[in-house]
Scaffold this motif. Structure first.
Motif, PDB file in Angstrom:
ATOM      1  N   LEU A 106      61.468  31.284  66.569  1.00 15.29           N
ATOM      2  CA  LEU A 106      61.336  30.122  67.444  1.00 15.29           C
ATOM      3  C   LEU A 106      61.849  30.412  68.850  1.00 15.29           C
ATOM      4  O   LEU A 106      62.827  31.144  69.032  1.00 15.29           O
ATOM      5  CB  LEU A 106      62.114  28.940  66.864  1.00 15.29           C
ATOM      6  N   GLU A 108      64.101  21.272  69.977  1.00 12.38           N
ATOM      7  CA  GLU A 108      63.310  20.186  69.384  1.00 12.38           C
ATOM      8  C   GLU A 108      63.752  19.943  67.934  1.00 12.38           C
ATOM      9  O   GLU A 108      63.917  18.800  67.499  1.00 12.38           O
ATOM     10  CB  GLU A 108      61.817  20.540  69.442  1.00 12.38           C
ATOM     11  N   ARG A 109      63.981  21.033  67.196  1.00  8.45           N
ATOM     12  CA  ARG A 109      64.418  20.875  65.813  1.00  8.45           C
ATOM     13  C   ARG A 109      65.845  20.327  65.712  1.00  8.45           C
ATOM     14  O   ARG A 109      66.161  19.570  64.787  1.00  8.45           O
ATOM     15  CB  ARG A 109      64.289  22.204  65.067  1.00  8.45           C
ATOM     16  N   LEU A 159      66.447  17.326  63.401  1.00  7.99           N
ATOM     17  CA  LEU A 159      66.957  17.747  62.089  1.00  7.99           C
ATOM     18  C   LEU A 159      68.451  18.025  62.014  1.00  7.99           C
ATOM     19  O   LEU A 159      68.997  18.134  60.915  1.00  7.99           O
ATOM     20  CB  LEU A 159      66.216  19.021  61.632  1.00  7.99           C
ATOM     21  N   ASN A 217      71.170  26.972  59.594  1.00 10.41           N
ATOM     22  CA  ASN A 217      70.862  26.346  58.298  1.00 10.41           C
ATOM     23  C   ASN A 217      69.505  25.634  58.302  1.00 10.41           C
ATOM     24  O   ASN A 217      69.006  25.264  57.248  1.00 10.41           O
ATOM     25  CB  ASN A 217      71.966  25.354  57.894  1.00 10.41           C
ATOM     26  N   LEU A 218      68.948  25.420  59.505  1.00 10.34           N
ATOM     27  CA  LEU A 218      67.605  24.826  59.574  1.00 10.34           C
ATOM     28  C   LEU A 218      66.601  25.964  59.427  1.00 10.34           C
ATOM     29  O   LEU A 218      65.888  26.347  60.357  1.00 10.34           O
ATOM     30  CB  LEU A 218      67.412  24.082  60.896  1.00 10.34           C
ATOM     31  N   ALA A 219      66.560  26.499  58.227  1.00 13.56           N
ATOM     32  CA  ALA A 219      65.876  27.774  58.000  1.00 13.56           C
ATOM     33  C   ALA A 219      64.367  27.668  58.205  1.00 13.56           C
ATOM     34  O   ALA A 219      63.758  26.647  57.912  1.00 13.56           O
ATOM     35  CB  ALA A 219      66.169  28.248  56.579  1.00 13.56           C
ATOM     36  N   THR A 220      63.794  28.727  58.700  1.00 17.05           N
ATOM     37  CA  THR A 220      62.347  28.835  58.868  1.00 17.05           C
ATOM     38  C   THR A 220      61.987  30.306  58.956  1.00 17.05           C
ATOM     39  O   THR A 220      62.779  31.093  59.478  1.00 17.05           O
ATOM     40  CB  THR A 220      61.860  28.096  60.136  1.00 17.05           C
ATOM     41  N   PRO A 221      60.818  30.678  58.465  1.00 24.31           N
ATOM     42  CA  PRO A 221      60.385  32.071  58.630  1.00 24.31           C
ATOM     43  C   PRO A 221      59.862  32.341  60.039  1.00 24.31           C
ATOM     44  O   PRO A 221      59.606  33.491  60.380  1.00 24.31           O
ATOM     45  CB  PRO A 221      59.248  32.204  57.609  1.00 24.31           C
ATOM     46  N   LEU A 222      59.710  31.308  60.850  1.00 26.50           N
ATOM     47  CA  LEU A 222      59.139  31.483  62.185  1.00 26.50           C
ATOM     48  C   LEU A 222      60.188  31.986  63.166  1.00 26.50           C
ATOM     49  O   LEU A 222      61.374  31.692  63.044  1.00 26.50           O
ATOM     50  CB  LEU A 222      58.585  30.149  62.699  1.00 26.50           C
ATOM     51  N   GLU A 234      61.835  25.248  71.194  1.00 27.34           N
ATOM     52  CA  GLU A 234      61.492  24.836  69.827  1.00 27.34           C
ATOM     53  C   GLU A 234      62.763  24.603  69.007  1.00 27.34           C
ATOM     54  O   GLU A 234      62.837  23.657  68.217  1.00 27.34           O
ATOM     55  CB  GLU A 234      60.619  25.907  69.160  1.00 27.34           C
TER      56      GLU A 234
END
Lengths: 425, 425
Positions: free
Chosen positions: B396, B403-404, B408, B389-394, B400
């Motif tokens: 990881l 870390e999130r 978060l 749910n900690l969405a990102t286009p990257l 990383e």
């Protein structure tokens, strides 16, 4: 579901002034044609035919305003925060922002940003996009659909930037900006353009002159960065030897308040002269406590800003900040003000809960006009909050419940969200 | 569901040492009889008959240890943080703790604390109860059922405390303590008693002497508070004129490490002599960054503690801290270390993500023996975390993603929790 005229019933709290909440238990918040008609203990006769939304024991709070956030940085929020500002920009930020030349990438990334912002407590925001016009317009399209009220800036940067993220000269940057403004003129109900020179180090004098012309022609507001970091301040002094202080470098071009409504983010290390000038010009300060902590910038003297009557709101500054919610910015603002008081200057008292709440609602909201309050005449932005999962055996007052919402709630506590009189979910 | 021997498959990350993660993508964490047999890229032949729990793309991290938390203060977390330590104790804390004389109230309140802790990322904790023996035993009963590993202390306080929360002399306090220890001896599998003199200001010399006798007789660990606040430090100097420094006041009674395993919370303003003594005695420091911020205490020099080889873990210190999760304590520890570096002492570099993770896992876990790591021989405490749910286009890397998670995630990201080889949910 959208309603222009309705009544919200529940436990209402908003800022009476910066030092006091006004709370009404089981009160009535009346919205007519999207505008608040005020808060009442008993529902006046003339509103009794309006649809009533009974929020029962939930809290009803004003929507929050994020005065400073970078949409393209949302992709790497919570990552790579072991650097200070200038190295962080070159290592993490500029390479990521360069990807927004690709509209497909921009779409994927901006959809995540917009969806998360929609689900959170912020109802208004002043947003940096990137230098890319198509991606900026895409972001504006996506934001428009949410019903949130936003100002979005295509970023200007024509020097001291890597090849992958640098405009081809001042004239090209200005021409792109004017074309963008023409393109979006009259297109949106909820989104407006805001001029966005990134910061003095990446904007040539010629670009600043041209942006002032654009600002005058289209009567646009402006957003930028100011006195965030010592290395940045020293660099500006070098780049603009004729400026009396960093903010003066904007002011020399007429992009520092006055007839040009301006937000300056950070102001961590503003000199007394700079603070005085911001007051004279009515510049808004976007205080971004989490970002200033993550990038080791320091702690802005918000107590001083308030005592001297400056205009201040809160910014998440994602991705210098990791969390988009302005409730978190309120908590962070209180917390860092305590550390500043303890470690740096014990003449400046920490912020109170009431002050932090004011900054995150009316403080920033006023940049949009009448927003952030439930007083009659304000645009109706409201959050309905179910705090029952924050369990306690104590019987709490409404201000106590609000304090806990600031420190402990997350997006899932929000059950309804209204912006400008519309229920957006 | 409980399993003593099993294999977890997923994206594994734990501290190789304080400066480095060890990560294994799609790796195998092997648990036999509740103890880790290590982490493997390929599952060794001899473990292939064990039940395999496939966590797919989720993260598998060690459980976290909260080295300092006050269970009875959980009721007012996020409230009333406009005071410094001594005023805060008298205004908010002592009146609330006095309610735990009522076992019904204690039950309602402790159930909330225990349920929330069970749902969070902490697998182990060192917990202050109140001075009341029945409520303390109730708390221990509730904790036992969760499967988490905890140490719980009946608090001792026989002076400088309000009538509503003060024991009737040193002998009564010691007698109650001994009776409590006898009462719980051998009763629990997951919970152990820990001696808990509140802090020097509320414990008479006679009480400290008697507690040392109890400590020796039952070979118990000890937890207390140290050098949190300037007013407190000055008061201790006054109360114990013969002590060379605050920690020496504990040490004079033999309750400061050495043959007596000890946690001291805070150490914000420890002198060099105090730091040296803690090192000599092997005292554990519970670093509580959020609490030290909320109560305007300051920022502990954790970099110095680490450089000098002291034992350090993290504490939520609810309700000085508002949030129970040690992930939040990791983020806070990094953030305040940056402000300390910027504002107080630029010779002490900020904490890294790896260091903060180490403190919250092995750092605190080692107070319980072999806990907080996935190395072979450690008790198997593990969190399975869905960060989708900690969405990102990257795309990881595992570090990383970790870390999130630190910055978060919330409790809802945890999908499975194992303590000492048992899946507790």
């Amino acid at each position: 579901m959208q309603k222009e005229s309705f009544v919200l019933k529940g436990n209402i709290c908003y800022s009476q002034d910066k030092d006091h909440f006004r709370t009404v238990a089981d009160g009535y918040l009346v919205c007519v044609d999207g505008i608040s008609e005020g808060v009442y203990e008993e529902l006046p006769e003339q509103y009794r035919n309006l649809p009533l939304i009974d929020c029962e024991d939930q809290l009803i709070l004003p929507g929050l305003t994020d005065l400073h956030v970078h949409a393209p940085q949302y992709a790497f929020r919570g990552l790579g925060m072991d650097l200070e500002l200038l190295d962080w920009l070159n290592t993490h930020t500029f390479p990521e922002e360069s990807k927004y030349a690709d509209l497909e990438y921009a779409k994927t990334a901006y959809q995540i940003f917009v969806e998360d912002m929609k689900n959170g407590p912020n109802t208004r925001a002043c947003i940096f996009a990137t230098l890319h016009v198509p991606a900026t317009e895409l972001l504006m399209d996506l934001l428009e659909e949410t019903g949130m009220k936003t100002m979005v800036g295509k970023v200007n940067m024509d020097r001291n930037s890597p090849d992958i993220l640098c405009e081809a000269g001042a004239e090209q940057s200005a021409a792109d900006t004017a074309a963008w403004i023409e393109d979006v003129a009259g297109k949106y109900r909820n989104v407006q353009p805001i001029l966005t020179p990134r910061f003095i180090p990446t904007c040539s004098d010629e670009l600043m002159r041209l942006l002032k012309e654009i600002q005058k022609k289209y009567q646009l507001p402006v957003q930028s960065h100011l006195s965030e970091n010592q290395g940045e301040i020293a660099w500006v002094k070098e780049l603009c030897p004729s400026s009396a202080f960093y903010g003066d470098a904007y002011d020399q071009f007429g992009l520092f308040g006055g007839d040009c409504k301006t937000i300056m983010a950070h102001c961590v290390s503003s000199s007394d002269d700079e603070i005085r000038r911001m007051k004279e010009r009515g510049v808004y300060i976007a205080h971004c406590p989490q970002s200033n902590t993550n990038l080791s910038s320091g702690i802005a003297p918000v107590r001083k800003f308030l005592d001297e009557g400056l205009r201040v709101g809160l910014g998440s500054d994602v991705a210098g900040g990791t969390v988009g919610s302005v409730f978190r910015a309120m908590a962070d603002a209180i917390q860092v003000s305590k550390l500043r008081w303890r470690l740096t200057d014990d003449t400046m008292k920490p912020l109170t809960v009431q002050e932090a709440f004011y900054l995150g609602t009316v403080g920033g909201g006023s940049f949009f006009g009448k927003a952030g309050s439930f007083d009659a005449g304000y645009e109706l932005d409201a959050l309905v909050i179910d705090d029952s999962n924050l369990a306690t055996p104590l019987k709490l007052s409404i201000p106590e419940r609000v304090e806990r919402v600031i420190y402990l709630s997350d997006d899932k506590n929000i059950t309804k969200k209204f912006v400008g009189g519309h229920q957006i979910w």
